[in-house]
Scaffold this motif. Structure first.
Motif, short mmCIF file in Angstrom:
data_model
loop_
_atom_site.label_atom_id
_atom_site.label_comp_id
_atom_site.label_asym_id
_atom_site.label_seq_id
_atom_site.Cartn_x
_atom_site.Cartn_y
_atom_site.Cartn_z
N MET A 39 0.76 -1.23 -0.01
CA MET A 39 0.09 0.03 -0.06
C MET A 39 1.07 1.39 -0.14
SD MET A 39 -3.02 -0.92 -0.45
CE MET A 39 -3.67 0.54 -0.46
N ARG A 40 1.99 1.15 0.48
CA ARG A 40 3.08 2.33 0.84
C ARG A 40 3.34 2.51 -0.67
NH1 ARG A 40 5.51 0.13 4.89
NH2 ARG A 40 4.40 0.37 6.61
N ILE A 41 4.12 1.28 -1.35
CA ILE A 41 4.35 1.56 -2.69
C ILE A 41 3.52 2.26 -3.53
CG2 ILE A 41 5.18 0.15 -4.64
CD1 ILE A 41 6.55 -1.61 -2.57
N ARG A 42 2.18 1.58 -3.61
CA ARG A 42 1.04 2.14 -4.50
C ARG A 42 0.93 3.74 -4.28
NH1 ARG A 42 -2.92 -2.83 -4.34
NH2 ARG A 42 -1.84 -4.29 -5.81
N ARG A 43 0.61 3.99 -2.91
CA ARG A 43 0.59 5.43 -2.52
C ARG A 43 1.60 6.22 -3.15
NH1 ARG A 43 -0.91 4.47 2.28
NH2 ARG A 43 1.19 4.61 3.27
N GLU A 44 2.80 5.94 -3.14
CA GLU A 44 4.02 6.67 -3.42
C GLU A 44 3.86 6.77 -5.05
OE1 GLU A 44 7.60 4.65 -2.17
OE2 GLU A 44 7.07 5.06 -0.10
N MET A 45 3.79 5.63 -5.83
CA MET A 45 3.63 5.60 -7.32
C MET A 45 2.38 6.52 -7.60
SD MET A 45 4.32 1.71 -7.88
CE MET A 45 3.95 1.87 -9.77
N SER A 46 1.37 6.55 -7.01
CA SER A 46 0.05 7.36 -7.24
C SER A 46 0.57 8.74 -7.10
CB SER A 46 -1.03 7.16 -6.29
OG SER A 46 -2.01 8.08 -6.31
N ILE A 47 1.24 9.12 -6.13
CA ILE A 47 1.68 10.74 -5.73
C ILE A 47 2.75 11.10 -6.83
CG2 ILE A 47 2.91 12.26 -4.27
CD1 ILE A 47 1.67 10.36 -1.75
N ILE A 68 4.99 16.85 3.86
CA ILE A 68 4.65 17.63 2.51
C ILE A 68 3.95 16.79 1.40
CG2 ILE A 68 5.82 18.61 0.07
CD1 ILE A 68 8.13 19.33 2.11
N ILE A 69 3.88 15.58 1.38
CA ILE A 69 3.38 14.58 0.59
C ILE A 69 1.97 14.43 1.16
CG2 ILE A 69 3.14 12.15 0.00
CD1 ILE A 69 6.00 11.73 0.14
N GLN A 70 1.50 14.53 2.17
CA GLN A 70 0.40 14.52 2.76
C GLN A 70 -0.55 15.97 2.30
OE1 GLN A 70 -1.53 12.11 4.08
NE2 GLN A 70 0.34 10.82 3.86
N SER A 71 0.18 16.84 2.52
CA SER A 71 -0.32 18.24 1.79
C SER A 71 -0.39 18.21 0.76
CB SER A 71 0.79 19.39 2.31
OG SER A 71 1.03 19.66 3.82
N LYS A 74 -3.62 16.32 -0.21
CA LYS A 74 -4.91 17.11 0.00
C LYS A 74 -5.13 18.14 -0.92
CE LYS A 74 -7.03 19.35 4.26
NZ LYS A 74 -6.71 19.92 5.14
N THR A 75 -4.00 18.81 -1.45
CA THR A 75 -4.30 19.76 -2.29
C THR A 75 -4.58 19.18 -3.55
OG1 THR A 75 -2.50 20.98 -1.25
CG2 THR A 75 -3.07 21.48 -3.50
N LEU A 76 -4.06 18.14 -4.20
CA LEU A 76 -4.40 17.41 -5.43
C LEU A 76 -5.79 16.84 -5.14
CD1 LEU A 76 -0.94 16.43 -6.36
CD2 LEU A 76 -2.17 18.43 -7.05
N GLY A 77 -6.34 16.57 -4.08
CA GLY A 77 -7.61 15.85 -4.03
C GLY A 77 -7.12 14.37 -3.99
N ILE A 78 -6.14 13.72 -3.43
CA ILE A 78 -6.01 12.34 -3.69
C ILE A 78 -6.24 11.75 -2.24
CG2 ILE A 78 -4.18 10.72 -3.90
CD1 ILE A 78 -2.62 12.85 -5.35
N ASN A 79 -7.12 11.09 -2.37
CA ASN A 79 -7.75 10.35 -0.85
C ASN A 79 -6.90 8.97 -0.77
OD1 ASN A 79 -9.69 12.11 -0.48
ND2 ASN A 79 -11.02 11.18 -1.97
N GLU A 80 -6.47 8.70 0.39
CA GLU A 80 -5.63 7.63 0.62
C GLU A 80 -6.61 6.89 0.83
OE1 GLU A 80 -2.86 6.03 3.98
OE2 GLU A 80 -2.97 7.86 3.71
N THR A 81 -6.62 5.62 0.34
CA THR A 81 -7.68 4.55 0.43
C THR A 81 -6.98 3.20 0.46
OG1 THR A 81 -7.88 4.18 -2.02
CG2 THR A 81 -9.49 5.72 -1.08
N ARG A 82 -7.37 2.49 1.42
CA ARG A 82 -6.82 1.10 1.53
C ARG A 82 -7.65 -0.06 0.87
NH1 ARG A 82 -2.71 1.07 5.17
NH2 ARG A 82 -2.52 2.74 6.44
N ARG A 83 -6.97 -0.70 0.01
CA ARG A 83 -7.53 -1.96 -0.64
C ARG A 83 -7.31 -3.22 0.06
NH1 ARG A 83 -5.93 -0.94 -6.69
NH2 ARG A 83 -5.18 1.23 -6.06
N SER A 84 -8.13 -3.93 0.01
CA SER A 84 -7.89 -5.37 0.28
C SER A 84 -7.44 -6.21 -0.71
CB SER A 84 -9.07 -6.06 1.12
OG SER A 84 -10.09 -6.19 0.08
N ILE A 85 -6.37 -6.75 -0.25
CA ILE A 85 -5.62 -7.58 -1.43
C ILE A 85 -6.16 -9.03 -1.30
CG2 ILE A 85 -3.25 -8.33 -2.14
CD1 ILE A 85 -2.20 -6.07 -0.97
#
Length: 85
Positions: A39-47, A68-71, A74-85
């Motif tokens: 999930m961390r890897i996917r979040r980083e790739m998404s950002i 800064i990434i969290q800000s 939020k600014t870009l409207g990216i919601n952190e979502t957790r998906r079950s694998i």
């Protein structure tokens, strides 16, 4: 092993999994650590992809702190979502 190259994402996931096992954790806990790392890897790739789409310079991405990434998320409207694998 078969000699294939191991990508960085796979290396990070294996390291997370192995760390739990080496510290006496269960296989279920190791699997949870693997999922969290994925999930961390996917979040980083998404950002990274969103920043690239918006014209941000990619060379500065690794230097960004998590606050800064969290800000930015939020600014870009990216919601952190957790998906079950």
């Amino acid at each position: 092993l078969d000699g294939r190259v191991v990508c960085e994402e796979e290396r990070r996931r294996c390291k997370a999994w192995g760390k739990v096992i080496l510290n006496g954790g269960t296989f279920a806990e190791a699997q949870d650590a693997d999922r969290e790392e994925l999930m961390r890897i996917r979040r980083e790739m998404s950002i990274k992809n969103n920043m690239k789409r918006r014209g941000c310079d990619e060379e500065y991405y690794p230097q960004l702190s998590s606050s800064i990434i969290q800000s930015l998320m939020k600014t870009l409207g990216i919601n952190e979502t957790r998906r079950s694998i």
